[in-house]
Design a protein around this motif. Sequence first.
Motif, PDB file in Angstrom:
ATOM      1  N   VAL A  68       0.872  -1.171   0.000  1.00 44.26           N
ATOM      2  CA  VAL A  68       0.000   0.000   0.000  1.00 44.26           C
ATOM      3  C   VAL A  68       0.909   1.221   0.000  1.00 44.26           C
ATOM      4  O   VAL A  68       1.716   1.406   0.914  1.00 44.26           O
ATOM      5  N   ASP A  69       0.810   2.032  -1.044  1.00 46.20           N
ATOM      6  CA  ASP A  69       1.560   3.281  -1.135  1.00 46.20           C
ATOM      7  C   ASP A  69       0.622   4.422  -0.790  1.00 46.20           C
ATOM      8  O   ASP A  69      -0.465   4.535  -1.368  1.00 46.20           O
ATOM      9  N   ILE A  70       1.054   5.265   0.156  1.00 50.47           N
ATOM     10  CA  ILE A  70       0.218   6.369   0.618  1.00 50.47           C
ATOM     11  C   ILE A  70       0.962   7.682   0.447  1.00 50.47           C
ATOM     12  O   ILE A  70       2.139   7.787   0.792  1.00 50.47           O
ATOM     13  N   ALA A  71       0.262   8.685  -0.072  1.00 53.94           N
ATOM     14  CA  ALA A  71       0.764  10.052  -0.144  1.00 53.94           C
ATOM     15  C   ALA A  71      -0.247  10.952   0.550  1.00 53.94           C
ATOM     16  O   ALA A  71      -1.458  10.784   0.372  1.00 53.94           O
ATOM     17  N   LEU A  72       0.268  11.870   1.345  1.00 55.63           N
ATOM     18  CA  LEU A  72      -0.587  12.808   2.073  1.00 55.63           C
ATOM     19  C   LEU A  72      -0.207  14.239   1.730  1.00 55.63           C
ATOM     20  O   LEU A  72       0.957  14.625   1.820  1.00 55.63           O
ATOM     21  N   THR A  73      -1.190  15.016   1.347  1.00 63.48           N
ATOM     22  CA  THR A  73      -1.056  16.437   1.093  1.00 63.48           C
ATOM     23  C   THR A  73      -2.435  17.054   1.264  1.00 63.48           C
ATOM     24  O   THR A  73      -3.447  16.353   1.161  1.00 63.48           O
ATOM     25  N   THR A  74      -2.483  18.321   1.535  1.00 64.75           N
ATOM     26  CA  THR A  74      -3.769  19.005   1.688  1.00 64.75           C
ATOM     27  C   THR A  74      -3.988  19.837   0.422  1.00 64.75           C
ATOM     28  O   THR A  74      -3.400  20.903   0.264  1.00 64.75           O
ATOM     29  N   HIS A  75      -4.790  19.322  -0.473  1.00 59.65           N
ATOM     30  CA  HIS A  75      -4.959  19.945  -1.785  1.00 59.65           C
ATOM     31  C   HIS A  75      -5.464  21.376  -1.702  1.00 59.65           C
ATOM     32  O   HIS A  75      -4.948  22.250  -2.404  1.00 59.65           O
ATOM     33  N   ASP A  76      -6.458  21.638  -0.843  1.00 61.52           N
ATOM     34  CA  ASP A  76      -7.005  22.995  -0.813  1.00 61.52           C
ATOM     35  C   ASP A  76      -6.038  24.007  -0.204  1.00 61.52           C
ATOM     36  O   ASP A  76      -6.191  25.204  -0.392  1.00 61.52           O
ATOM     37  N   ALA A  77      -4.997  23.531   0.496  1.00 61.83           N
ATOM     38  CA  ALA A  77      -3.968  24.425   1.035  1.00 61.83           C
ATOM     39  C   ALA A  77      -2.763  24.504   0.100  1.00 61.83           C
ATOM     40  O   ALA A  77      -1.888  25.350   0.289  1.00 61.83           O
ATOM     41  N   GLY A  78      -2.692  23.604  -0.856  1.00 60.72           N
ATOM     42  CA  GLY A  78      -1.583  23.613  -1.797  1.00 60.72           C
ATOM     43  C   GLY A  78      -0.301  22.994  -1.277  1.00 60.72           C
ATOM     44  O   GLY A  78       0.778  23.312  -1.760  1.00 60.72           O
ATOM     45  N   GLY A  79      -0.415  22.108  -0.280  1.00 61.88           N
ATOM     46  CA  GLY A  79       0.791  21.465   0.227  1.00 61.88           C
ATOM     47  C   GLY A  79       0.558  20.771   1.552  1.00 61.88           C
ATOM     48  O   GLY A  79      -0.571  20.534   1.976  1.00 61.88           O
ATOM     49  N   LEU A  80       1.648  20.492   2.221  1.00 59.03           N
ATOM     50  CA  LEU A  80       1.632  19.741   3.470  1.00 59.03           C
ATOM     51  C   LEU A  80       1.160  20.613   4.627  1.00 59.03           C
ATOM     52  O   LEU A  80       1.632  21.731   4.803  1.00 59.03           O
TER      53      LEU A  80
END
Length: 96
Positions: A68-80
Motif C-alpha cells: 500500500v503506497d500512501i501520499a498525504l497532502t492538503t490539496h485545498d492548502a496547496g501542500g503539506l
Amino acid sequence: MAATLSDQERGEALAALSDWEWDPAREAIRKRFTFRDFNEAFGFMTRVALEAERANHHPEWSNVWNRVDIALTTHDAGGLTAKDIALAKRIEALAA
C-alpha cells in the motif's frame, strides 16, 4: 483553510515519523507499507479509510497485492499541513 508547514516544521514532523519521505514534486509526504498478503494490506486500507473519513482528510493511495503506497497532502492548502501529519501518525498507529 489549513496553513502549509514551513520547511523547518516539515523537517521536524518528518523526524518524528517512521520512514515517511518528502515528495517535493507533489508537495506531499509518502510511505510504502508492505504486508504478508493482499488480505492484510486490504484490511489495513479499510482501517485507514475509516480514520480518514473521521478526520475528513483522505489519502492518495494505491494497492498492489501486499503493498500500500500512501501520499498525504492538503490539496485545498496547496501542500503539506498539520492535517497530513496528524493522519500520518494515525496511519502509523494502525500499521503497528
